[in-house]
Write an enzyme that holds these catalytic residues in place. Structure first.
Site, mmCIF file in Angstrom:
data_model
loop_
_atom_site.group_PDB
_atom_site.id
_atom_site.type_symbol
_atom_site.label_atom_id
_atom_site.label_comp_id
_atom_site.label_asym_id
_atom_site.label_seq_id
_atom_site.Cartn_x
_atom_site.Cartn_y
_atom_site.Cartn_z
ATOM 1 N N ASP A 1 0.674 -1.328 -0.020
ATOM 2 C CA ASP A 1 0.005 -0.082 -0.073
ATOM 3 C C ASP A 1 1.014 1.216 0.083
ATOM 4 O O ASP A 1 2.127 1.221 0.286
ATOM 5 C CB ASP A 1 -1.030 0.139 1.183
ATOM 6 N N ASP B 1 -8.103 -2.911 14.238
ATOM 7 C CA ASP B 1 -9.401 -3.336 13.738
ATOM 8 C C ASP B 1 -9.231 -4.439 12.649
ATOM 9 O O ASP B 1 -10.308 -4.836 12.156
ATOM 10 C CB ASP B 1 -9.807 -2.004 13.254
ATOM 11 N N HIS C 1 -7.500 -4.879 9.971
ATOM 12 C CA HIS C 1 -6.933 -4.826 8.654
ATOM 13 C C HIS C 1 -5.783 -5.586 8.126
ATOM 14 O O HIS C 1 -4.851 -5.487 9.068
ATOM 15 C CB HIS C 1 -7.260 -3.364 8.381
ATOM 16 N N GLU D 1 -9.853 -2.072 5.132
ATOM 17 C CA GLU D 1 -10.466 -1.884 6.544
ATOM 18 C C GLU D 1 -11.688 -2.602 6.561
ATOM 19 O O GLU D 1 -12.184 -3.431 5.601
ATOM 20 C CB GLU D 1 -10.930 -0.243 6.487
HETATM 21 C C1 F6R Z 1 1.161 -1.448 5.742
HETATM 22 C C2 F6R Z 1 0.190 -2.276 6.263
HETATM 23 C C3 F6R Z 1 -0.525 -2.273 7.555
HETATM 24 C C4 F6R Z 1 -0.112 -2.537 8.626
HETATM 25 C C5 F6R Z 1 -0.770 -2.569 9.879
HETATM 26 C C6 F6R Z 1 -0.147 -2.699 11.237
HETATM 27 O O1 F6R Z 1 1.746 -1.682 5.058
HETATM 28 O O2 F6R Z 1 -0.161 -3.184 5.512
HETATM 29 O O3 F6R Z 1 -1.726 -3.059 7.390
HETATM 30 O O4 F6R Z 1 0.633 -3.758 8.616
HETATM 31 O O5 F6R Z 1 -1.431 -1.101 9.938
HETATM 32 O O6 F6R Z 1 0.838 -1.501 11.411
HETATM 33 P P1 F6R Z 1 1.965 -1.594 12.593
HETATM 34 O O7 F6R Z 1 2.864 -2.750 12.242
HETATM 35 O O8 F6R Z 1 2.587 -0.275 12.573
HETATM 36 O O9 F6R Z 1 1.315 -1.825 13.759
#
Ligand code: F6R
Length: 251
Positions: free
Chosen positions: A67, A136, A138, A143
């Site tokens: 992303d 959440d 994701h 989401e």
């Molecule tokens: C980022 C991504 C997100 C993160 C998620 C957890 O490329 O794909 O799904 O993996 O938001 O973020 P952290 O690791 O910062 O807790």
């Protein structure tokens, strides 16, 4: 789904790196799907160490990131382009022309997403996808409520996600972009192998629902239950609500 419980963040990172290395040794032209955020940082550090000390070779590897924020120029300090260059790419011998990250500055986002999907297909699909998980549930920026069959597209970020990521924008949520381009859940699930990483108590609800709950669009990560080769590596805190027996790794 193979669930492996490890002691802490460091052991999670080392075990994930061990799996990536095995795949890379088996297939030097591996197509690797990558994530950003805090979770994979330890894995990237370990891969850099393996490259420098053990000669792990990335010269034939292709990468696709999950992303990117919409509206941030590539050189913005919080863009995922910058994140990946600073935390991995500039430290290893990857060929820059083999790196793919969605571009959040394109005018025609829809056409760009179609192009991204075509590139993944042209490279033969993703061999191994690394995933983190949001509080959440994701994955990527899919989401809750995202279609379980979705492809790469633009998504609105949940308020919870923007709050969590405000820490990277000086704590100011108004600076966190509202939209991101993300691979879809359908795109992610087509990877030949998946490794989902989670560490810390704030991920325990999401992990409980992902591993032991029903498959539901309200917990996008739960979709990995249908994947034939998914590995979930969680530390003890993130695993603390799991009720069934799982493999452990003491390395
Ligand atoms: C980022 C991504 C997100 C993160 C998620 C957890 O490329 O794909 O799904 O993996 O938001 O973020 P952290 O690791 O910062 O807790």
């Amino acid at each position: 789904m193979r669930v492996i419980i490890v002691e802490n963040y460091d052991s999670m990172s080392r075990l994930a790196a061990k799996f990536v290395k095995e795949e890379l040794v088996r297939k030097p032209d591996l197509v690797l799907g990558l994530a950003t955020g805090s979770t994979p940082l330890g894995l990237y550090k370990e891969l850099i160490r393996m490259h420098k000390e053990e000669g792990l070779d990335f010269s034939k590897v292709t990468t696709f990131n999950l992303d990117e924020y919409v509206g941030l120029p590539k050189n913005h300090p919080e863009s995922y382009h910058t994140f990946m260059w600073e935390n991995l790419f500039k430290h290893i011998n990857i060929n820059p022309s083999n790196i793919y990250i969605p571009d959040g500055t394109v005018e025609d986002i829809e056409a760009h997403c179609v192009w991204y999907e075509e590139k993944i297909a042209e490279k033969g699909g993703i061999d191994l996808q690394i995933l983190g998980i949001g509080r959440d549930g994701h994955i990527g920026f899919n989401e809750p409520g995202s279609s379980l069959a979705s492809r790469t597209r633009i998504k609105t970020l949940a308020r919870e996600t923007r709050e969590d990521n405000a820490r990277f924008f000086g704590g100011d949520i108004s600076k966190v972009p509202k939209y991101a381009i993300t691979m879809g859940i359908g795109t992610i699930i087509e990877s030949k192998k998946l490794i989902l990483l989670a560490s810390g108590a704030n991920k325990r609800d999401a992990i409980k629902k992902t591993v032991e709950g029903p498959i539901t669009a309200m917990v996008p990560a739960s979709m990995i239950q249908i994947h034939p080769m998914a590995i979930v590596i969680v530390d003890q805190e993130a695993a603390s609500l799991l009720e069934r027996e799982y493999e452990t790794w003491e390395g």
